[in-house]
Design an enzyme around this catalytic site. Structure first.
Site, PDB file in Angstrom:
ATOM      1  N   GLY A  93      89.297  -0.478  49.529  1.00  9.01           N
ATOM      2  CA  GLY A  93      90.677  -0.991  49.527  1.00  9.01           C
ATOM      3  C   GLY A  93      91.621  -0.051  48.789  1.00  9.01           C
ATOM      4  O   GLY A  93      92.577  -0.479  48.152  1.00  9.01           O
ATOM      5  N   LEU A 124      93.915   2.028  49.652  1.00  9.70           N
ATOM      6  CA  LEU A 124      95.310   2.267  50.058  1.00  9.70           C
ATOM      7  C   LEU A 124      96.243   1.147  49.589  1.00  9.70           C
ATOM      8  O   LEU A 124      97.426   1.131  49.924  1.00  9.70           O
ATOM      9  CB  LEU A 124      95.404   2.426  51.584  1.00  9.70           C
ATOM     10  N   GLY A 125      95.714   0.213  48.815  1.00 11.12           N
ATOM     11  CA  GLY A 125      96.513  -0.910  48.353  1.00 11.12           C
ATOM     12  C   GLY A 125      97.282  -0.603  47.078  1.00 11.12           C
ATOM     13  O   GLY A 125      97.319   0.540  46.606  1.00 11.12           O
ATOM     14  N   GLN A 126      97.891  -1.650  46.522  1.00 14.21           N
ATOM     15  CA  GLN A 126      98.766  -1.489  45.349  1.00 14.21           C
ATOM     16  C   GLN A 126      98.007  -0.877  44.171  1.00 14.21           C
ATOM     17  O   GLN A 126      98.509   0.023  43.500  1.00 14.21           O
ATOM     18  CB  GLN A 126      99.370  -2.853  44.947  1.00 14.21           C
ATOM     19  N   ASP A 156      89.254   2.705  52.920  1.00 15.29           N
ATOM     20  CA  ASP A 156      90.040   1.515  53.264  1.00 15.29           C
ATOM     21  C   ASP A 156      89.749   1.167  54.721  1.00 15.29           C
ATOM     22  O   ASP A 156      89.329   2.026  55.496  1.00 15.29           O
ATOM     23  CB  ASP A 156      91.546   1.774  53.085  1.00 15.29           C
ATOM     24  N   ASP A 203      85.188  -0.496  56.421  1.00 12.22           N
ATOM     25  CA  ASP A 203      85.406  -1.942  56.440  1.00 12.22           C
ATOM     26  C   ASP A 203      84.291  -2.566  55.602  1.00 12.22           C
ATOM     27  O   ASP A 203      83.109  -2.448  55.949  1.00 12.22           O
ATOM     28  CB  ASP A 203      85.341  -2.432  57.901  1.00 12.22           C
ATOM     29  N   TYR A 240      92.062 -18.133  48.042  1.00 16.59           N
ATOM     30  CA  TYR A 240      92.002 -16.953  47.174  1.00 16.59           C
ATOM     31  C   TYR A 240      91.250 -17.294  45.871  1.00 16.59           C
ATOM     32  O   TYR A 240      90.323 -16.587  45.469  1.00 16.59           O
ATOM     33  CB  TYR A 240      93.431 -16.504  46.868  1.00 16.59           C
ATOM     34  N   LYS A 275      87.719 -16.017  44.281  1.00 13.15           N
ATOM     35  CA  LYS A 275      87.715 -15.311  42.991  1.00 13.15           C
ATOM     36  C   LYS A 275      86.699 -15.943  42.040  1.00 13.15           C
ATOM     37  O   LYS A 275      85.952 -15.248  41.364  1.00 13.15           O
ATOM     38  CB  LYS A 275      89.116 -15.284  42.376  1.00 13.15           C
TER      39      LYS A 275
HETATM   40  P1  NAD Z   1      96.328  -4.842  48.247  1.00 14.08           P
HETATM   41  O1  NAD Z   1      96.494  -5.950  49.219  1.00 14.08           O
HETATM   42  O2  NAD Z   1      97.504  -4.053  47.854  1.00 14.08           O
HETATM   43  O3  NAD Z   1      95.214  -3.831  48.782  1.00 14.08           O
HETATM   44  C1  NAD Z   1      94.014  -4.269  49.329  1.00 14.08           C
HETATM   45  C2  NAD Z   1      93.524  -3.194  50.262  1.00 14.08           C
HETATM   46  O4  NAD Z   1      92.305  -3.682  50.859  1.00 14.08           O
HETATM   47  C3  NAD Z   1      94.490  -2.885  51.415  1.00 14.08           C
HETATM   48  O5  NAD Z   1      94.786  -1.512  51.450  1.00 14.08           O
HETATM   49  C4  NAD Z   1      93.737  -3.339  52.668  1.00 14.08           C
HETATM   50  O6  NAD Z   1      93.964  -2.492  53.798  1.00 14.08           O
HETATM   51  C5  NAD Z   1      92.288  -3.257  52.195  1.00 14.08           C
HETATM   52  N1  NAD Z   1      91.382  -4.102  52.970  1.00 14.08           N
HETATM   53  C6  NAD Z   1      91.614  -5.331  53.500  1.00 14.08           C
HETATM   54  N2  NAD Z   1      90.537  -5.745  54.190  1.00 14.08           N
HETATM   55  C7  NAD Z   1      89.599  -4.786  54.066  1.00 14.08           C
HETATM   56  C8  NAD Z   1      88.280  -4.637  54.554  1.00 14.08           C
HETATM   57  N3  NAD Z   1      87.716  -5.558  55.339  1.00 14.08           N
HETATM   58  N4  NAD Z   1      87.595  -3.515  54.227  1.00 14.08           N
HETATM   59  C9  NAD Z   1      88.175  -2.539  53.463  1.00 14.08           C
HETATM   60  N5  NAD Z   1      89.429  -2.613  52.991  1.00 14.08           N
HETATM   61  C10 NAD Z   1      90.136  -3.735  53.285  1.00 14.08           C
HETATM   62  O7  NAD Z   1      95.600  -5.450  46.962  1.00 14.08           O
HETATM   63  P2  NAD Z   1      95.638  -4.936  45.456  1.00 14.08           P
HETATM   64  O8  NAD Z   1      96.813  -5.529  44.823  1.00 14.08           O
HETATM   65  O9  NAD Z   1      95.432  -3.486  45.377  1.00 14.08           O
HETATM   66  O10 NAD Z   1      94.385  -5.747  44.894  1.00 14.08           O
HETATM   67  C11 NAD Z   1      93.106  -5.193  44.740  1.00 14.08           C
HETATM   68  C12 NAD Z   1      92.225  -6.227  44.061  1.00 14.08           C
HETATM   69  O11 NAD Z   1      92.817  -6.643  42.832  1.00 14.08           O
HETATM   70  C13 NAD Z   1      92.011  -7.506  44.883  1.00 14.08           C
HETATM   71  O12 NAD Z   1      90.724  -7.997  44.641  1.00 14.08           O
HETATM   72  C14 NAD Z   1      93.024  -8.465  44.285  1.00 14.08           C
HETATM   73  O13 NAD Z   1      92.645  -9.798  44.444  1.00 14.08           O
HETATM   74  C15 NAD Z   1      92.967  -8.059  42.831  1.00 14.08           C
HETATM   75  N6  NAD Z   1      94.168  -8.468  42.105  1.00 14.08           N
HETATM   76  C16 NAD Z   1      95.385  -7.900  42.389  1.00 14.08           C
HETATM   77  C17 NAD Z   1      96.505  -8.340  41.704  1.00 14.08           C
HETATM   78  C18 NAD Z   1      97.874  -7.760  41.971  1.00 14.08           C
HETATM   79  O14 NAD Z   1      98.871  -8.288  41.456  1.00 14.08           O
HETATM   80  N7  NAD Z   1      97.997  -6.690  42.750  1.00 14.08           N
HETATM   81  C19 NAD Z   1      96.381  -9.338  40.722  1.00 14.08           C
HETATM   82  C20 NAD Z   1      95.143  -9.914  40.505  1.00 14.08           C
HETATM   83  C21 NAD Z   1      94.034  -9.445  41.177  1.00 14.08           C
HETATM   84  N1  SER Z   2      99.148 -10.875  42.313  1.00 15.05           N
HETATM   85  C1  SER Z   2      98.062 -11.640  42.818  1.00 15.05           C
HETATM   86  C2  SER Z   2      98.545 -12.627  43.835  1.00 15.05           C
HETATM   87  O1  SER Z   2      99.647 -13.096  43.666  1.00 15.05           O
HETATM   88  C3  SER Z   2      97.364 -12.373  41.702  1.00 15.05           C
HETATM   89  O2  SER Z   2      96.040 -12.405  41.968  1.00 15.05           O
HETATM   90  O3  SER Z   2      97.823 -12.909  44.748  1.00 15.05           O
END
Ligand code: NAD
Ligand code: SER
Length: 324
Positions: A8, A10-12, A34, A53, A142, A146
């Site tokens: 994952g 490419l995410g945030q 990703d 994936d 969600y 978790k």
């Molecule tokens: P995001 O949605 O920005 O990125 C998730 C990435 O996962 C995306 O690039 C998506 O293309 C990829 N993805 C989706 N399905 C997939 C699959 N089947 N195989 C491979 N890749 C796949 O999420 P994020 O904010 O970077 O979060 C990453 C982790 O941190 C997650 O577990 C999220 O629950 C956790 N988290 C994030 C936050 C937040 O505020 N950003 C807060 C609490 C927890």
């Molecule tokens: N930022 C995340 C959400 O809102 C917290 O896990 O889903």
């Protein structure tokens, strides 16, 4: 050195974690992956990128074996608001994806970092300074994934000795990659709109307090926990971490210190409001502080000033903050 795999990526979080890991351990030791292909506009560092994936166990095993992966930062997941619209897919990605990662980690002796969330708590948990250990009965898909994920990671540590570690992140605020569809996304959108139009319509109501954190601290938490002495860890999955507990009007007031003309109004999204209302107002992160030295750097004023400065540059808006 064994390689580090990010799922994952490419995410945030992944785009910023990839840079930090490359800087710390060398670009040749980091593999980003990703489910979607990398685009020109993705702000990810130029390390090896492989499409993966996580719901394909064979694909996960092949990459780990072929590239001699020793550590997995498992970030692939659906976030809270998106997961509520696609609960079946969310279960598949968040739970089966994690299960396959843990199975591969067991077979190939990898350590695994998996983020949990403030979403792992529900309405019945204490809402203020929510303890590290308390009742966890979330009402969202969600949250269900978790809590189950935290338990599964603990199980793999106790039963198979897999070195699993995780944090319960709050809402993360950053300027490189947009959030992926969570309940806390307003806290990023508000900065974009403050710079673009000096107006923002918030989907959560006034007084909705939630924990937040600036991305540099979130990245530091992940790396610091993975480097922590295992003998000091009484907990593993997952540690409460936080930097600030804030409501929309509090961020808005902070932004107005830099952009006096900024205005915010509200149009409540009932789904995301209900999710937010079920989450803690603030977390007690003393276990993380005691067991691995967690200490955030950014509070609200420093975070807001940095966000506005960096985003203004990114969005090419030059004169908005000139009066400062
Ligand atoms: P995001 O949605 O920005 O990125 C998730 C990435 O996962 C995306 O690039 C998506 O293309 C990829 N993805 C989706 N399905 C997939 C699959 N089947 N195989 C491979 N890749 C796949 O999420 P994020 O904010 O970077 O979060 C990453 C982790 O941190 C997650 O577990 C999220 O629950 C956790 N988290 C994030 C936050 C937040 O505020 N950003 C807060 C609490 C927890
Ligand atoms: N930022 C995340 C959400 O809102 C917290 O896990 O889903």
């Amino acid at each position: 050195m064994n390689k580090i795999l990010i799922t994952g990526a490419l995410g945030q979080i992944g785009t910023e974690l990839a840079s930090a890991l490359c800087e710390r351990y060398g670009q040749e030791n980091v593999i980003a992956s990703d489910v979607r292909p990398k685009k020109e506009t993705d702000e990810i560092v130029d390390c090896l990128f492989i499409p993966l994936d996580v719901t394909n166990p064979k694909g996960v095993a092949e990459i780990v074996q072929k590239h001699n992966v020793g550590t997995i930062y498992h970030l692939a997941a659906l976030l809270s608001a998106v997961a509520e619209t696609k609960p079946q897919i969310a279960w598949n990605v968040n739970m089966n994806g994690l299960y396959y990662i843990l199975e591969v980690a067991r077979e190939f002796h990898c350590s695994v970092f998996t983020p949990s969330s403030i979403g792992a708590f529900g309405i019945s948990a204490p809402h203020d300074r929510t303890p590290q250990e308390t009742i966890q009965r979330p009402s969202t898909m969600y949250g269900v994934t978790k809590v189950a994920g935290e338990l599964l990671c603990d199980y793999y540590f106790k039963r198979f000795g897999v070195d699993t570690r995780g944090v319960r992140y709050p809402g993360l605020i950053s300027y490189k990659t947009l959030p992926g569809g969570g309940t806390t996304d307003y806290a990023v959108e508000i900065f974009y709109e403050a710079i673009r139009s000096q107006k923002y319509t918030c989907f959560l109501k006034e007084g909705t307090y939630l924990d937040m954190m600036y991305m540099p601290d979130a990245i530091d938490a992940a790396i610091r926990l993975m480097e922590a002495n295992p003998d000091r860890l009484k907990h593993r999955n997952a540690f409460n971490v936080t930097s600030m507990s804030i409501a929309p009007e509090v961020i808005s007031a902070e932004i107005r210190k830099h952009i006096p003309e900024f205005e915010m109004n509200y149009r409540i999204d009932p789904i995301r409001q209900a999710i937010a209302d079920s989450w803690p107002n603030s977390l007690d992160d003393s276990a993380a502080r005691e067991e691995w030295g967690w200490k955030p750097t950014f509070k609200l004023p420093e975070m807001a000033a940095d966000m506005l400065e960096k985003l203004s540059k990114k969005l090419n808006v030059n004169n908005l903050l000139d009066h400062e």
